[in-house]
Design a protein around this motif. Structure first.
Motif, short mmCIF file in Angstrom:
data_model
loop_
_atom_site.label_atom_id
_atom_site.label_comp_id
_atom_site.label_asym_id
_atom_site.label_seq_id
_atom_site.Cartn_x
_atom_site.Cartn_y
_atom_site.Cartn_z
N GLU A 93 -13.18 -4.25 -2.81
CA GLU A 93 -13.64 -3.33 -4.12
C GLU A 93 -12.94 -3.90 -5.13
O GLU A 93 -13.19 -4.05 -6.41
CB GLU A 93 -13.55 -1.94 -3.64
N ILE A 94 -11.33 -3.60 -5.09
CA ILE A 94 -10.69 -4.01 -6.28
C ILE A 94 -10.46 -5.61 -6.51
O ILE A 94 -10.42 -5.74 -7.82
CB ILE A 94 -9.22 -3.33 -5.97
N LEU A 97 -13.21 -5.11 -9.03
CA LEU A 97 -13.26 -4.31 -10.46
C LEU A 97 -12.03 -5.01 -11.19
O LEU A 97 -12.26 -4.72 -12.50
CB LEU A 97 -12.69 -3.09 -10.00
N PHE A 98 -11.02 -5.75 -10.56
CA PHE A 98 -10.08 -6.18 -11.52
C PHE A 98 -10.05 -7.83 -11.60
O PHE A 98 -9.34 -8.54 -12.12
CB PHE A 98 -8.66 -5.82 -10.81
#
Lengths: 128, 378, 171, 279
Positions: A93-94, A97-98
């Motif tokens: 997920e991160i 997102l990043f």
């Protein structure tokens, strides 16, 4: 590297600062499913540098632990999902997102091809 | 030579085993929410699972740092999930207070009202999921009965907080509205009725033979597995893990009111279901105690500063541990908000548990996990 | 009213799809089926099958990932059909308006007939919305086919469009 | 007279079936504490389905839906006009088989799973019906229904066979606990999932006819006094609905196991008792 005590500016948790190379060792050291509860993965971008953060909870004392390691944009980040089994979902997920290059990540796990790339990033923008 | 080639063909045949692929979602009757599973099945036994949980990703974490100031944040995060909205607004408000440094000054009455909001939220969520579980087992009658009783709780929420789903009663610095004496009385009366319907629910889920035979021994999560995968909430408690953020974090008055944790050892779908049912009793007791322990009075304090510290808050949502992290920089918007929702913690174990389960048991198994995809996607 | 026109109004079968809302409205739609509200009085049942549905209830602000799926479902519902956008975020994006992964409302993607505002929309509002939708449904026939703007833009020629539609219908 | 009543019943069977279905839904709703739809609701549904725009998946798929209806009509006609009971069973089984053949003809995996489960329905229901036919032969000496209908109150000599019939009725009418092929919450209707609009109408109609046929099967045991016949039918259907409303869905293997372990032995015992002469 030593555990920082809860002080002004940080409330209700204590911080362990480490580096990207040593983060796996550090987590292997502190993580024990019986005593430490894994909470989650997070990242932070202040515009110049990124940070990967792992949240844990010490069960006996109810202390929330933050293990964090700074790194540069584009650097490859090791995955800890072989040490902490459920970590892979939040890592992917991160990563999305990043725009972090985490080992074993799946492209477009949380985003869609039409969405903006790495929406939570501040510095060193990725193109769409 | 001939036998060798024969062996080879057999090997190839085994490798190229063709499974029947059954997609489940993103639109499906058993799931009101968009989540997609792809099951590779053989003779209706699930062999491989792929899941896609990001249909609901809206970007709330970013919006909290760019679009809404910290006073509006609790109302925004209430919209992360409509089933556990109060469970989201409370830790968000608490974590903002901690980041400002006023969390110790919150009046007790505000804390009590927050607890009431959370417990009413939990009651309706547990009723919802148990009813829905009965429905996906093909037991429509129980679904209808449980949901009929759930309307009582919705009415209570409507009366106390002015809305059925999004309470929005919690704000940074306290709560928005008090519970006057006459409403307290109605609340206590209604709780007795709700307790009766919880008893009915417990009777159904322990006595009804078809339902029990359907759920017993389905999707067992052992204690070791639960610890290893770090699962949270009623799921973990059904496997015998003693964890409940209501006593582990101190934003409320749970410790003072003598909170009792409900745990079971079996770890199957039925146990998960029964843990939820028994937690309803505890919730009702907590609401009663919370009303008794505090008087009408001050319900909020004035918030003058902006969040400037880093803070965390853990809260027990109906589905388990909900984790909030905020980094404030003194500006009107926080620098980073991280929301770790309970379903995000419970998802990694799903493929493990679903393996080698018959497809007709998948909907009850999934529902006993109580997945909340709106939470997961954010 | 002939028995045919009457039957069109009296038997609306529901399809419900959540395009990334907060679940509140979805649960209220489920609550609409239960004893307190009991929409089966009006002949509504939740078929969950796009091919047998008449009324398409959509909740949520339409996230980017749900968009294709929403169009696909919309095209699978045979005419005459009506679309009801349930909840503030389905109407215009609501609190999620202008977030990066959101399309700001159902009507940006598929044609909408009735809007039911509210966060979350109450069950009786939803029933009211569906009853309003039935008035519109009674005027529609199987001949008037509405295509989403998205399809019109991407596939301007009729031939392309037919191909895409066929493919989408085949799933 | 002998011909008039069955023929008129056959012509009116869609009407009777629709009202029966409507009553079922109403009763079901009342049992679930709801008001429920009007009794004529199924007719609204049927007429609405006929007005929808047809979406053709493939010709084979649609033909099978109509074949399903035709086979069901033939089964019902044979039953009402007093044909061979074995023929009724054959056409009833065939209509179910045709439905699942149609369901195999599309790519949707729900449809395929549903088709497989539909075949298991045949496996569960038809053997019991055949055993009942054998039992009937032992009692009346014929498979011809026109002669069986002359018998008076067959229930007296075949109570266990009737119980077996009641036990398979949930599977036959696709009611819980044995609604595995429809399984709304698992495979969304199963074999009928890909049918839409006017192509779904024949399947919807065939369902009503199946209910009429089931009513006829129940009536077969209670002939003689029309009042008793009607009471028997309504009591049995109410019982089936009550079971529907007080059980969860079981798995498809449970269904086959249950019918083979309970219904068939029941008929067998009845058969033996008849043979020995106890009943």
């Amino acid at each position: 590297m030593k555990e920082l005590p809860p002080e002004k500016g940080i409330r209700n948790f204590s911080v362990i600062e480490t580096t990207l190379e040593k983060i796996r060792e550090k987590i292997r050291e502190i993580y024990d499913p019986k005593k430490v509860h894994y909470i989650g993965v997070d990242a932070y971008d202040d515009g110049n540098k990124m940070e990967i953060r792992y949240w844990f909870l010490k069960k006996e004392s109810n202390v929330v632990l933050l293990v964090k390691a700074p790194f540069d944009y584009g650097e490859k980040v090791p995955s800890i999902s072989d040490i902490v089994k459920p970590a892979f979902v939040q890592e992917w997920e991160i990563a999305d997102l990043f725009g972090i290059n985490i080992e074993g990540r799946v492209e477009n796990f949380f985003l869609t091809p039409e969405s903006p790339r790495a929406p939570l990033r501040r510095g060193d923008k990725l193109g769409k | 030579m001939a036998s060798e080639s024969k062996n080879k063909t057999r090997e190839i045949q085994i490798k190229e085993k063709v499974y029947t692929t059954i997609p489940f979602g993103s639109q499906h009757v058993a799931l009101p929410e968009p989540i997609k599973f792809i099951f590779d099945t053989e003779n209706e036994i699930v062999k491989e699972i792929k899941f896609d949980i990001a249909y609901v990703h809206r970007g709330i974490e970013k919006a909290l740092t760019t679009m809404f100031d910290f006073r509006k944040a609790p109302y925004v995060v209430g919209r992360v999930c409509g089933i556990c909205s109060a469970a989201h607004t409370i830790p968000c408000a608490v974590v903002m207070e901690r980041a400002i440094g006023i969390d110790r000054e919150i009046p007790d009455r505000a804390k009590a009202i927050r607890m009431i909001a959370l417990e009413i939220n939990r009651l309706q969520s547990h009723f919802l999921i148990n009813g829905h579980l009965a429905e996906v087992c093909g037991y429509e009658n129980v679904f209808m009965h449980i949901w009929r009783d759930r309307e009582m709780i919705m009415d209570l929420a409507d009366m106390l907080f002015g809305n059925r789903v999004q309470y929005d009663v919690v704000c940074v610095g306290g709560v928005n509205r008090d519970i006057p004496k006459d409403k307290e009385r109605v609340l206590l009366d209604k709780l007795n009725e709700i307790e009766k319907s919880v008893e009915f629910m417990e009777k159904i889920f322990t006595k009804d033979r078809t339902l029990v035979s359907r759920l017993k021994g389905l999707g067992v999560v052992s204690k070791e597995m639960a610890l290893e995968y770090g699962i949270v909430g009623p799921m973990a408690r059904a496997s015998g893990v003693k964890t409940d953020c209501r006593v582990e974090d101190d934003w409320g008055l749970y410790k003072d009111l003598g909170f009792e944790m409900v745990t079971m050892e079996e770890g199957d779908s039925l146990a998960r279901c029964l843990v939820r049912v028994r937690e309803c009793y505890e919730s009702i007791r907590i609401i009663r105690e919370a009303i008794k322990s505090t008087e009408e009075g001050e319900i909020s304090i004035k918030v003058t500063a902006n969040p400037k510290y880093e803070a965390v808050c853990r809260n027990e949502a109906p589905r388990g541990e909900l984790f909030y992290y905020v980094k404030g920089t003194g500006g009107i918007m926080p620098d980073r908000v991280r929301i770790r929702t309970p379903t995000l913690a419970n998802i990694p174990i799903l493929p493990e548990v679903m393996k080698d389960v018959s497809y007709n048991d998948i909907p009850p198994l999934l529902m006993s996990f109580d997945p909340c995809i709106a939470c997961t996607g954010r | 009213m002939s028995i045919f026109a009457l039957s069109r109004v009296k038997s609306p079968w529901i399809l419900h799809y959540d395009t990334g809302g907060c679940n509140g409205c979805d649960i209220e739609i489920l609550a609409v089926l239960t004893p307190r509200y009991d929409v089966e009085r009006f002949g509504m049942i939740n078929r969950g099958n796009p091919k047998q549905a008449d009324v398409f209830l959509v909740t949520g602000p339409v996230t980017k990932r749900c968009r294709e799926r929403l169009i696909n479902l919309y095209l699978q519902v045979p005419e005459p059909k009506v679309v009801v956008a349930v909840g503030s975020c389905a109407c215009d994006g609501g609190v999620f308006r202008n977030m990066y992964n959101v399309e700001n409302g159902v009507d940006k993607v598929i044609p909408v007939d009735v809007y039911v505002p509210g966060c979350a929309a109450r069950p009786h509002q939803i029933i009211d919305g569906v009853v309003k939708a039935l008035e519109i449904l009674s005027k529609k026939t199987k001949e008037n086919i509405e295509l989403p703007e998205y399809i019109k833009e991407r596939f301007p020629s009729l031939n392309d469009r037919r191909k895409v539609l066929e493919e989408m219908r085949k799933r | 007279m002998d011909f008039l009543l069955p023929a008129s019943l056959l012509v009116l069977s869609p009407l009777i079936g629709g009202l029966l279905e409507g009553t079922f839904r109403k009763l079901n709703a009342r049992m679930q504490n709801r008001v429920g739809p009007p009794i004529v609701q199924p007719f609204y549904d049927l007429f609405k389905l006929l007005q929808k725009r047809p979406i053709l998946i493939n010709n084979y798929h649609v033909i099978m839906a109509y074949a399903h209806l035709v086979a069901m009509v033939i089964a019902l006609a044979t039953f009402l006009l007093g044909g061979d009971f074995l023929l009724v069973i054959f056409f009833h089984g065939m209509s179910l088989a045709l439905l699942s053949m149609g369901a195999y003809g599309v790519r949707s995996s729900y449809s395929q799973v549903g088709a497989t489960r539909e075949l298991l329905h045949i496996l569960a229901v038809e053997p019991v019906l055949i055993m009942i036919a054998a039992n009937l032969y032992l009692n009346t000496g014929t498979f011809l229904l026109s002669e069986i209908f002359n018998s008076n109150f067959l229930f007296k000599s075949m109570p266990l066979a009737f119980l077996a019939l009641v036990a398979v009725l949930p599977a036959k009418l696709k009611k819980s606990p044995f609604d595995v092929s429809e399984a709304h919450q698992e495979i969304i209707g199963g074999p009928e999932i890909e049918y839409s609009g006017p192509f779904y109408a024949p399947i919807y109609l065939a369902k009503w006819l199946e209910e009429v046929l089931s009513a006829g099967l129940i009536a077969m045991f209670f002939l003689g006094n029309p009042v008793i016949t009607l009471i028997a039918i309504s009591v049995t259907f109410t019982f089936v609905l009550a079971v529907d409303n007080s059980t969860a869905r079981l798995s498809y293997w449970d269904m086959v196991k249950y019918t083979w372990e309970i219904s068939i032995p029941l008929v067998l015992v009845n058969l033996v008792l008849n043979y020995v002469g106890v009943l």
